[in-house]
Design an enzyme around this catalytic site. Sequence first.
Site: not given
Lengths: 647, 647
Positions: A314, A410
Amino acid sequence: MTKLKSLPLTKISIDDSFWDKYIKLVQEVIIPYQWEILNDRVEGAKPSHCINNFKITAKEKEGEFQGAVFQDSDVAKWLEAVAYSLSTNPNKELEKSADEVIHLFGKAQDETGYLNTYYTIKEPNLRWTNLKEGHELYTSGHMIEAAIAYYKATGKDEFLQIMIRNADLICDVFSKDKNSEGYPGHQEIELALVKLFEVTGNKKYIDQAKAFINRRGHRPYYFDKEEKRPEYKRIFQEFAEYLPLYSQSHLPVREQKTAEGHAVRAVYMYCAMADLAYYYNDLELLESCKRLWDNITTKRMYITGAIGSSGILERFTTDYDLPNSSNYGETCASIGLALFGRRMMQITRDGKYMDVVEKALYNTVLSGIAMDGRSFFYVNPLEVWPDNCLVRTSMEHVKPMRQKWFGVACCPPNITRTLASLGEYIYSQTDNTLWINLFVEGSIGVNIQKKDLVVTTKTKFPFEGNISIQLEGNDDLEFDLAIRIPGYVNKYNILVDGINIQDKDCDKGYKYIKINGQKLIEVSFDLSPRFVRANPLVREDSGKVAIEKGPLVYCIEEIDNESNLPAYFVDTKQPINEEYYEGLLGGTTVLKLKGKKISQDNWTLDELYKETDVVWENKDLIAIPYCYWGNRTPGEMLVWMKEYYGG
Amino acid sequence: MTKLKSLPLTKISIDDSFWDKYIKLVQEVIIPYQWEILNDRVEGAKPSHCINNFKITAKEKEGEFQGAVFQDSDVAKWLEAVAYSLSTNPNKELEKSADEVIHLFGKAQDETGYLNTYYTIKEPNLRWTNLKEGHELYTSGHMIEAAIAYYKATGKDEFLQIMIRNADLICDVFSKDKNSEGYPGHQEIELALVKLFEVTGNKKYIDQAKAFINRRGHRPYYFDKEEKRPEYKRIFQEFAEYLPLYSQSHLPVREQKTAEGHAVRAVYMYCAMADLAYYYNDLELLESCKRLWDNITTKRMYITGAIGSSGILERFTTDYDLPNSSNYGETCASIGLALFGRRMMQITRDGKYMDVVEKALYNTVLSGIAMDGRSFFYVNPLEVWPDNCLVRTSMEHVKPMRQKWFGVACCPPNITRTLASLGEYIYSQTDNTLWINLFVEGSIGVNIQKKDLVVTTKTKFPFEGNISIQLEGNDDLEFDLAIRIPGYVNKYNILVDGINIQDKDCDKGYKYIKINGQKLIEVSFDLSPRFVRANPLVREDSGKVAIEKGPLVYCIEEIDNESNLPAYFVDTKQPINEEYYEGLLGGTTVLKLKGKKISQDNWTLDELYKETDVVWENKDLIAIPYCYWGNRTPGEMLVWMKEYYGG
């Protein structure tokens, strides 16, 4: 120069045709839904175990810890969103649920101030031994942010006191005498400690934040040393081969020239760096922030404000590497970018930061959430072909449809807190100036030079460019009203009580208007849709165009057109026609384009490669705002369209 | 219809300007180099431990097993290449090394016939308990293939006898009575057992191969059952979430309609299926082979003959999903595709199979090896930008430069054995027909209707299209000579002793010429370079062209042009000019193209997106054969170039 402040959310009321549908979702759907999720009461969604973990820690229940090492942070983000929501929409029942959780936190906290369910239940002897992977400081950071928001919203300080005890513990454990080298693997505590300094006035918190930031990147690396200690225990197997740049600890922050590593970690750290640069008047650190911002926004950011182009880790990769279909572009990273940009604007008063904040909010943050509020994107590609988004392939991180809830959750609560705190982006102020950064219908009560005035904005932005700003209570007041002139606006007009002032200069993207009793400011932006091209060094986009209208990036979807979107070529010599569709996607302006498509007529299904000419078909195209993609029948989606150069 | 046979390698001599540089490398560089690698004597390359593992197993040494579970197969592939090489180039010293290894195998084999260093040293009690991951059958398969090749090359049968004992053990362990359901996780043993049947005439071997193939895909899945047994022990963590299609065990093979899963496993299995279809006259199985072949070659194959487009799991994905920069396209998979295609041609006599075999050999197999024979590609992208090939990102499997030797070293020895056995692809025969499939300079001795004749081919193919075939010893012989007319040849001319015969029909891509004493066949193919387009459903390639000349795919490299290759647009209305460069890359024809490039002139480095027109620059382009890419200064490479449609 004094840093601008956001207005308190309690003073802001939003009543906007574009944003209301999302803000209502936050209150009516998402916050209640996430509460059910945190309590494991949603069928078909992965259990989060969040509340359960706290109950076990508080000894109200027996059981094992379940979930990720940073699971607690989901509750924190939910509470932060609840706080913002309560600021503008009091809700006794919701406040009661929140108070119960906060009370549970108190019982789960130990006498030293420590509060973390993973370590307390599962690894009680390993506290603070794995800063690289353990996320204790990250989780505390989100809890502190939530506590401050809740205190500001409700005036109640139980949560704040809990987190002050936790912060005091952190300042003690990581003091110069005890652990003078440690810093978190996932940054977040730093910006929370700055906020705690702002709300308490206690300088030790910001000093600790500064220490954490300054410790990063020195050799030998702390994480390497930590890993050699006997008590070290690995949590994530994939971290065995760790690159220090993953957590921006490859260099001291002042020496970092490019945005590297995990994108969320990076932007959260830059937020803290901006805060510290301001409070310590650290110009060198501010230069670092500017340099890193510029590297992101001029070399490593998608046109949608998405950042972090590698699915693996990521992370940021290299300048101009912006693949459209395989990119990551995590929603949380764009939220962090908006947080960073808001800070930079508040320090520098430069509208260029707000241009990017607006881009991130209107495109990648909103695309993260379905229009029914019940499903979410982590990953925000600019080109989707559902057929190749297969599990256990290189495309498995890309989902053609939003997902109910993720194991690592998240993004959903982060979107929620962002939408619930939208008001903090719209306005800024100093003692004698009010900035209008974003154009959202609603009204605020603001205190300028100790006078209360009411500012009411009316607009159909971003679909229309007219914004009327009505002032009340400013009869005996002289102050400056700063109106952002977005970088994408080529033509505009501003009338102040009917008098045209657009010939006056802009200062760094803001028009400063001396208000001396005037009541009505009428702004008119030209928001005609426009073809935008990428720097030719962005290899993925050369020969292509994107379409924007105001801050909105547009995309084409299969449902409005045909399949095989990459075979379309847009004729940029033809005008783009706009039409507002009342019933579509909650009401939206669609764009109509002329183009060509490569025909399938001269190909059979048995032919993969051959010598043949291209056969063109004339095709009309319909584009919708990118933020709304994937809300109807799943299908292909495309932002960057090929351009037709033929006659 | 009788299956065609390849000619014995001992009867084939190759003396070809295109291939010789590689074949010499095999003998002079690669085989000796790989011998050093197998013995851990190459500095800077990862130790292979191969020979060492056998010495430990044979109790000649003490120590631990090191390497992958299938490490033994590297020695097998090396020995197979050695055998092929000895067939055409006797070499006493090399043969002595090989004999020593073979002798070591004998000592490492146990009394039951079992021969596998990983299980013998490391997991002596877990033999045959993890067929999904353990690779015992895969390794035995490669050992059997090597043993047969060595027997054919040298006439010595020590190795063959060792592997017959091993095969007998396998037939016993996996007999109907003992384990009637097991089959390998990585197919390979099946085609080896067919070869063992061919060389020994013992039908039990091919029956066992058939059983392995027929067992796949039935529910409940064998691998699921195996995993539930107490003795099961996982080897690869990433196999915890296993998709049966990964190993083509998701469906019975006759029901498989699309090429799925790990590409190497798939094509090795299809080879065995083709063999079984022939020997059992199983038309249903042959239909499966044709269907799977067609699915690959009309929907899932790169223009270079590369297959398996996902980096994760090295697998097939979905029809038309052929990304150019992130693809896997393993060298070994293209080798397997060539092996499969050769079998299909030998069964069906259809030249369409040989078109693909030739494509794979001339492009992806050759690109796998550096022109100095010392470094190798596993992964064969069609578009490379070295800057974004970063470790620990989604592009980490793509290497812009060939690597010395890999931890998992399947490709280098596989390339070696393929090059060393090239003759098996060039010619085929039955009792009264000789097929010429590939155009390679050299001569063969062939026995047709019990007469020995010598066939000598002269050509500069693929750079020139003239091929002269001289026959000797055929004065009293009538036979058919079948010459492949490749699918890409639009015009050709054939003279037989000066008489033009090109008006006669082709039969499935072969021109059958009745030879009745004639001596000279002069073939002339038009190998003009050509622009080729992909089916518009290949989303990655729409609006793009590739350039081919004969079987060669061409590419552009940064070193011959400029950086930012994706900004080039080729003008397909302009002719392609050819020029032979004696000194370049061992002598090669380069292609010169006209085109345009998007200019950087109207962009500053601070601009990422803006409203601006495209500014074009006229540019000439130079293309080289794809197989030679990456042999000079590392840089960008591109096969599919954008097409300029403007005036």
